[in-house]
Write a protein that holds these residues in place. Structure first.
Motif, PDB file in Angstrom:
ATOM      1  N   GLY A 200     -21.225   4.549 -23.760  1.00  0.00           N
ATOM      2  CA  GLY A 200     -20.883   3.347 -23.019  1.00  0.00           C
ATOM      3  C   GLY A 200     -19.563   2.750 -23.444  1.00  0.00           C
ATOM      4  N   LEU A 201     -19.200   1.684 -22.766  1.00  0.00           N
ATOM      5  CA  LEU A 201     -17.941   0.986 -22.994  1.00  0.00           C
ATOM      6  C   LEU A 201     -18.203  -0.423 -23.486  1.00  0.00           C
ATOM      7  CD1 LEU A 201     -16.037   1.968 -19.718  1.00  0.00           C
ATOM      8  CD2 LEU A 201     -15.826   3.034 -21.975  1.00  0.00           C
ATOM      9  N   LEU A 202     -17.258  -0.967 -24.252  1.00  0.00           N
ATOM     10  CA  LEU A 202     -17.301  -2.378 -24.594  1.00  0.00           C
ATOM     11  C   LEU A 202     -17.038  -3.171 -23.307  1.00  0.00           C
ATOM     12  CD1 LEU A 202     -16.596  -0.969 -27.433  1.00  0.00           C
ATOM     13  CD2 LEU A 202     -15.833  -3.253 -28.035  1.00  0.00           C
ATOM     14  N   PRO A 203     -17.550  -4.382 -23.218  1.00  0.00           N
ATOM     15  CA  PRO A 203     -17.417  -5.140 -21.968  1.00  0.00           C
ATOM     16  C   PRO A 203     -15.982  -5.257 -21.451  1.00  0.00           C
ATOM     17  CG  PRO A 203     -19.011  -6.205 -23.389  1.00  0.00           C
ATOM     18  CD  PRO A 203     -18.394  -5.084 -24.196  1.00  0.00           C
ATOM     19  N   TYR A 204     -15.005  -5.485 -22.326  1.00  0.00           N
ATOM     20  CA  TYR A 204     -13.635  -5.664 -21.851  1.00  0.00           C
ATOM     21  C   TYR A 204     -13.067  -4.411 -21.202  1.00  0.00           C
ATOM     22  CZ  TYR A 204     -11.064  -2.770 -25.172  1.00  0.00           C
ATOM     23  OH  TYR A 204     -10.547  -1.700 -25.854  1.00  0.00           O
ATOM     24  N   ALA A 205     -13.628  -3.237 -21.524  1.00  0.00           N
ATOM     25  CA  ALA A 205     -13.074  -1.962 -21.070  1.00  0.00           C
ATOM     26  C   ALA A 205     -13.678  -1.478 -19.754  1.00  0.00           C
ATOM     27  CB  ALA A 205     -13.270  -0.909 -22.159  1.00  0.00           C
ATOM     28  N   MET A 206     -14.712  -2.129 -19.281  1.00  0.00           N
ATOM     29  CA  MET A 206     -15.361  -1.698 -18.039  1.00  0.00           C
ATOM     30  C   MET A 206     -14.452  -1.939 -16.842  1.00  0.00           C
ATOM     31  SD  MET A 206     -19.211  -2.993 -18.622  1.00  0.00           S
ATOM     32  CE  MET A 206     -20.128  -2.451 -20.046  1.00  0.00           C
ATOM     33  N   GLY A 207     -14.552  -1.035 -15.876  1.00  0.00           N
ATOM     34  CA  GLY A 207     -13.794  -1.188 -14.641  1.00  0.00           C
ATOM     35  C   GLY A 207     -12.338  -0.785 -14.741  1.00  0.00           C
ATOM     36  N   GLN A 208     -11.968  -0.060 -15.806  1.00  0.00           N
ATOM     37  CA  GLN A 208     -10.570   0.343 -15.988  1.00  0.00           C
ATOM     38  C   GLN A 208     -10.375   1.858 -15.925  1.00  0.00           C
ATOM     39  OE1 GLN A 208      -8.411  -1.792 -19.091  1.00  0.00           O
ATOM     40  NE2 GLN A 208     -10.189  -3.145 -19.325  1.00  0.00           N
ATOM     41  N   GLY A 209     -11.394   2.571 -15.457  1.00  0.00           N
ATOM     42  CA  GLY A 209     -11.271   4.018 -15.326  1.00  0.00           C
ATOM     43  C   GLY A 209     -11.498   4.780 -16.612  1.00  0.00           C
ATOM     44  N   LEU A 210     -12.057   4.134 -17.621  1.00  0.00           N
ATOM     45  CA  LEU A 210     -12.280   4.806 -18.906  1.00  0.00           C
ATOM     46  C   LEU A 210     -13.613   5.553 -18.974  1.00  0.00           C
ATOM     47  CD1 LEU A 210     -11.043   1.930 -21.235  1.00  0.00           C
ATOM     48  CD2 LEU A 210      -9.889   4.112 -20.847  1.00  0.00           C
ATOM     49  N   GLY A 211     -14.635   5.089 -18.259  1.00  0.00           N
ATOM     50  CA  GLY A 211     -15.977   5.632 -18.390  1.00  0.00           C
ATOM     51  C   GLY A 211     -16.100   7.092 -17.994  1.00  0.00           C
TER      52      GLY A 211
ATOM     53  N   ALA B 227     -13.376   6.102 -27.773  1.00  0.00           N
ATOM     54  CA  ALA B 227     -12.217   5.852 -26.916  1.00  0.00           C
ATOM     55  C   ALA B 227     -11.497   4.621 -27.452  1.00  0.00           C
ATOM     56  CB  ALA B 227     -12.655   5.619 -25.480  1.00  0.00           C
ATOM     57  N   TRP B 228     -10.185   4.720 -27.551  1.00  0.00           N
ATOM     58  CA  TRP B 228      -9.337   3.631 -28.041  1.00  0.00           C
ATOM     59  C   TRP B 228      -8.296   3.323 -26.986  1.00  0.00           C
ATOM     60  CZ3 TRP B 228     -10.111   1.600 -32.965  1.00  0.00           C
ATOM     61  CH2 TRP B 228     -10.969   2.332 -33.798  1.00  0.00           C
ATOM     62  N   THR B 229      -7.992   2.065 -26.829  1.00  0.00           N
ATOM     63  CA  THR B 229      -6.879   1.662 -25.992  1.00  0.00           C
ATOM     64  C   THR B 229      -6.067   0.620 -26.755  1.00  0.00           C
ATOM     65  OG1 THR B 229      -6.182   0.764 -23.857  1.00  0.00           O
ATOM     66  CG2 THR B 229      -8.313   0.023 -24.670  1.00  0.00           C
ATOM     67  N   ARG B 230      -4.795   0.924 -26.943  1.00  0.00           N
ATOM     68  CA  ARG B 230      -3.871   0.061 -27.686  1.00  0.00           C
ATOM     69  C   ARG B 230      -4.440  -0.366 -29.042  1.00  0.00           C
ATOM     70  NH1 ARG B 230      -3.241  -3.156 -22.508  1.00  0.00           N
ATOM     71  NH2 ARG B 230      -4.369  -4.646 -23.767  1.00  0.00           N
ATOM     72  N   GLY B 231      -5.039   0.607 -29.755  1.00  0.00           N
ATOM     73  CA  GLY B 231      -5.545   0.353 -31.102  1.00  0.00           C
ATOM     74  C   GLY B 231      -6.895  -0.321 -31.177  1.00  0.00           C
ATOM     75  N   THR B 232      -7.560  -0.532 -30.044  1.00  0.00           N
ATOM     76  CA  THR B 232      -8.835  -1.240 -30.000  1.00  0.00           C
ATOM     77  C   THR B 232      -9.927  -0.310 -29.487  1.00  0.00           C
ATOM     78  OG1 THR B 232      -7.628  -3.274 -29.517  1.00  0.00           O
ATOM     79  CG2 THR B 232      -9.990  -3.289 -29.069  1.00  0.00           C
ATOM     80  N   PRO B 233     -11.093  -0.268 -30.157  1.00  0.00           N
ATOM     81  CA  PRO B 233     -12.183   0.560 -29.623  1.00  0.00           C
ATOM     82  C   PRO B 233     -12.575   0.086 -28.222  1.00  0.00           C
ATOM     83  CG  PRO B 233     -12.758  -0.310 -31.802  1.00  0.00           C
ATOM     84  CD  PRO B 233     -11.489  -0.974 -31.376  1.00  0.00           C
TER      85      PRO B 233
ATOM     86  N   PRO C 149      -2.831   3.273 -21.492  1.00  0.00           N
ATOM     87  CA  PRO C 149      -2.730   4.129 -22.669  1.00  0.00           C
ATOM     88  C   PRO C 149      -4.073   4.172 -23.400  1.00  0.00           C
ATOM     89  CG  PRO C 149      -1.233   2.228 -22.845  1.00  0.00           C
ATOM     90  CD  PRO C 149      -2.008   2.096 -21.578  1.00  0.00           C
ATOM     91  N   ALA C 150      -4.588   5.375 -23.602  1.00  0.00           N
ATOM     92  CA  ALA C 150      -5.883   5.524 -24.253  1.00  0.00           C
ATOM     93  C   ALA C 150      -5.969   6.897 -24.906  1.00  0.00           C
ATOM     94  CB  ALA C 150      -7.006   5.354 -23.235  1.00  0.00           C
TER      95      ALA C 150
ATOM     96  N   ARG D 200     -22.865   1.014 -36.513  1.00  0.00           N
ATOM     97  CA  ARG D 200     -23.641  -0.137 -36.034  1.00  0.00           C
ATOM     98  C   ARG D 200     -22.779  -1.028 -35.130  1.00  0.00           C
ATOM     99  NH1 ARG D 200     -25.903  -5.194 -36.489  1.00  0.00           N
ATOM    100  NH2 ARG D 200     -28.162  -5.217 -36.557  1.00  0.00           N
ATOM    101  N   PHE D 201     -21.515  -1.180 -35.465  1.00  0.00           N
ATOM    102  CA  PHE D 201     -20.612  -1.945 -34.609  1.00  0.00           C
ATOM    103  C   PHE D 201     -20.578  -1.339 -33.205  1.00  0.00           C
ATOM    104  CE2 PHE D 201     -16.442  -1.695 -32.596  1.00  0.00           C
ATOM    105  CZ  PHE D 201     -16.293  -3.015 -32.189  1.00  0.00           C
ATOM    106  N   LEU D 202     -20.364  -0.031 -33.105  1.00  0.00           N
ATOM    107  CA  LEU D 202     -20.293   0.613 -31.799  1.00  0.00           C
ATOM    108  C   LEU D 202     -21.594   0.431 -31.025  1.00  0.00           C
ATOM    109  CD1 LEU D 202     -18.460   3.905 -32.829  1.00  0.00           C
ATOM    110  CD2 LEU D 202     -17.500   2.035 -31.451  1.00  0.00           C
TER     111      LEU D 202
END
Length: 191
Positions: free
Chosen positions: A103-114, A77-83, A25-26, A40-42
């Motif tokens: 780009g993606l946050l490290p936890y989101a890499m390799g999940q088909g989001l990019g 991009a958000w997944t389950r309420g998390t950037p 879910p995204a 700046r966070f992103l």
């Protein structure tokens, strides 16, 4: 260490090849409120492991001024309420739109989001003038990546229909080759 930089572009909306919708879910939402803290966070969360250091010294006001500019948009991009990642679009003169950060946050890499996020970001670059009265219609969407970026970056850009129009090899010392700062000092698992 030599660093190669590739400059890529699309010159027509028909160049765009969308990515697959991810299985998890995204959603992708435009961050419409210019928030220096969130910007700046992103930037640091996505770029901290890839030598994104140019904006680290920016003040709160510099971030605010940048994000307040007409034609600057952050699509998150958000997944389950998390950037999970973002794309920053910057409208330039002559109908050009730059994907200035992606780009993606490290936890989101390799999940088909990019691929999905990049396809949606490029589509939003092509229709940016519809959201900003006075902007010229988009005639070109461009970006650059380098050999210090994520290993899937160049392949993802090409898969979405971007073509390389220039390539440069920087001499050692031309790029910031210092230690990557990570999302923040000391981040990472504790032993």
């Amino acid at each position: 260490m030599d660093v190669t930089t590739w400059y890529l572009e699309q010159t027509s909306p028909s160049d765009l090849r969308p990515g697959r919708t991810p299985a998890l879910p995204a959603e992708i939402v435009r961050a419409e409120v210019p928030s220096p803290e969130f910007g700046r966070f992103l930037y640091t969360a996505v770029g901290g492991d890839w030598q994104w250091t140019n904006r680290l010294p920016w003040t709160w006001k510099q971030w605010k001024d940048w994000l307040d500019r007409p034609g600057v948009e952050n699509w998150v991009a958000w997944t389950r309420g998390t950037p999970a990642g973002y794309a920053e679009l910057v409208a330039r003169d002559g109908g050009a739109v730059e994907i200035a950060s992606f780009g993606l946050l490290p936890y989101a890499m390799g999940q088909g989001l990019g691929g999905w996020l990049l396809g949606e970001a490029a589509a939003r670059a092509w229709d940016i003038a519809s959201r900003w009265p006075g902007l010229e219609p988009t005639r070109r969407v461009w970006l650059h990546t380098c050999s210090l970026d994520g290993p899937a970056a160049l392949a993802n850009y090409r898969a979405r229909g971007f073509r390389v129009y220039d390539e440069k090899l920087n001499e050692p010392g031309d790029e910031d080759e210092g230690e990557t700062p990570g999302p923040w000092r000391g981040a990472g698992p504790r032993t």
